[in-house]
Design a protein around this motif. Structure first.
Motif, PDB file in Angstrom:
ATOM      1  N   SER A 111      -7.288  -0.737 -50.086  1.00 34.77           N
ATOM      2  CA  SER A 111      -6.551   0.281 -49.333  1.00 34.77           C
ATOM      3  C   SER A 111      -5.060   0.015 -49.558  1.00 34.77           C
ATOM      4  O   SER A 111      -4.582   0.117 -50.674  1.00 34.77           O
ATOM      5  CB  SER A 111      -6.939   0.265 -47.850  1.00 34.77           C
ATOM      6  OG  SER A 111      -6.693  -0.995 -47.254  1.00 34.77           O
ATOM      7  N   ASN A 129      -5.907   5.567 -47.589  1.00 40.22           N
ATOM      8  CA  ASN A 129      -6.020   4.163 -47.176  1.00 40.22           C
ATOM      9  C   ASN A 129      -6.617   4.035 -45.783  1.00 40.22           C
ATOM     10  O   ASN A 129      -7.501   3.214 -45.543  1.00 40.22           O
ATOM     11  CB  ASN A 129      -4.648   3.483 -47.197  1.00 40.22           C
ATOM     12  CG  ASN A 129      -4.128   3.221 -48.594  1.00 40.22           C
ATOM     13  OD1 ASN A 129      -4.854   3.332 -49.574  1.00 40.22           O
ATOM     14  ND2 ASN A 129      -2.861   2.871 -48.685  1.00 40.22           N
ATOM     15  N   GLU A 133     -10.279   2.271 -44.613  1.00 40.36           N
ATOM     16  CA  GLU A 133     -10.380   1.182 -43.644  1.00 40.36           C
ATOM     17  C   GLU A 133     -11.331   1.550 -42.502  1.00 40.36           C
ATOM     18  O   GLU A 133     -12.128   0.715 -42.047  1.00 40.36           O
ATOM     19  CB  GLU A 133      -8.993   0.809 -43.138  1.00 40.36           C
ATOM     20  CG  GLU A 133      -8.138   0.172 -44.230  1.00 40.36           C
ATOM     21  CD  GLU A 133      -6.677  -0.037 -43.838  1.00 40.36           C
ATOM     22  OE1 GLU A 133      -6.337   0.195 -42.654  1.00 40.36           O
ATOM     23  OE2 GLU A 133      -5.882  -0.424 -44.716  1.00 40.36           O
ATOM     24  N   SER A 152      -6.025  -4.979 -48.095  1.00 34.27           N
ATOM     25  CA  SER A 152      -4.830  -4.157 -47.912  1.00 34.27           C
ATOM     26  C   SER A 152      -3.619  -4.899 -48.482  1.00 34.27           C
ATOM     27  O   SER A 152      -3.032  -5.741 -47.807  1.00 34.27           O
ATOM     28  CB  SER A 152      -4.619  -3.859 -46.423  1.00 34.27           C
ATOM     29  OG  SER A 152      -3.432  -3.107 -46.238  1.00 34.27           O
ATOM     30  N   THR A 192     -10.660  -5.380 -42.704  1.00 33.79           N
ATOM     31  CA  THR A 192      -9.530  -5.116 -43.590  1.00 33.79           C
ATOM     32  C   THR A 192      -8.751  -6.413 -43.715  1.00 33.79           C
ATOM     33  O   THR A 192      -8.254  -6.942 -42.710  1.00 33.79           O
ATOM     34  CB  THR A 192      -8.631  -4.008 -43.032  1.00 33.79           C
ATOM     35  OG1 THR A 192      -9.364  -2.766 -43.035  1.00 33.79           O
ATOM     36  CG2 THR A 192      -7.385  -3.838 -43.889  1.00 33.79           C
TER      37      THR A 192
END
Length: 199
Positions: A111, A129, A133, A152, A192
């Motif tokens: 992401s 993104n 997530e 991320s 994430t």
């Protein structure tokens, strides 16, 4: 482990391949070049790649296209690219790829920090993104014997330097790769992983 890495020729992808290949077999998948070819925005192409590679222990995506542009200038094509490639391209890696994973295998998406710290011009990227997530968090609740996470990254120093930006606030590709290694070799799911936390 046998790991299928999509986007292996990119700045982050190369660093992830290097970090994982010390102890694992990495199969490099790119739009062109690499061990196998794939168009992430094309479900048929993803299926063909998976058929070609066969069973794996992990699927990692460091790929996904989306454009920077001011909100007022975003076209239908800009939205469609972000949705079809960055979002659904990676989602389809799980939808199709889970059938090619060995028991307790994993899928790792990419992401990016713009989902939570957007900047002007980042609307479609932030949208994709954030959706990734949320998808990972929800999908993990329904998956048995498959772990799913997303990494991320923040801005990568090498890319910032190439764009003539100040690199002080960035993170090197090698350091970013550490979060991907953690996602592949760890036990977490539905998470994430913020890249700076794994340096």
């Amino acid at each position: 482990m046998k790991i299928l890495l999509i986007g292996a020729s990119g700045t982050i992808g190369q660093a992830v391949a290097k970090a994982l290949s010390n102890e694992h077999q990495v199969i490099a998948a790119n739009y062109s070049g690499g061990d196998v070819n794939v168009d992430l925005g094309n479900k048929t192409s993803i299926q063909a790649m998976l058929d070609n590679v066969g069973k794996v222990d992990a699927i990692v995506s460091t790929a996904g296209l989306a454009n920077f542009a001011p909100l007022a200038e975003l076209s239908d094509a800009d939205y469609e690219l972000a949705l079809a490639n960055k979002l659904m391209g990676q989602v389809n890696l799980l939808r199709l790829g889970q059938n090619y994973l060995n028991d307790n295998g994993s899928v790792t998406f990419t992401s990016g920090i713009l989902s939570r710290e957007p900047m002007q011009g980042s609307a479609v990227i932030a949208m994709a993104n954030g959706a990734l997530e949320s998808y990972v968090k929800a999908a993990a609740l329904e998956l048995d014997n498959v772990r799913i996470n997303t990494v991320s990254p923040i801005f990568v120093k090498e890319t910032m330097a190439m764009m003539g930006m100040d690199t002080e606030g960035g993170l090197s590709a090698d350091d970013t790769a550490k979060a991907y290694v953690a996602a592949v070799t760890g036990s977490m799911t539905g998470e994430t992983l913020d890249a700076p936390e794994y340096v």
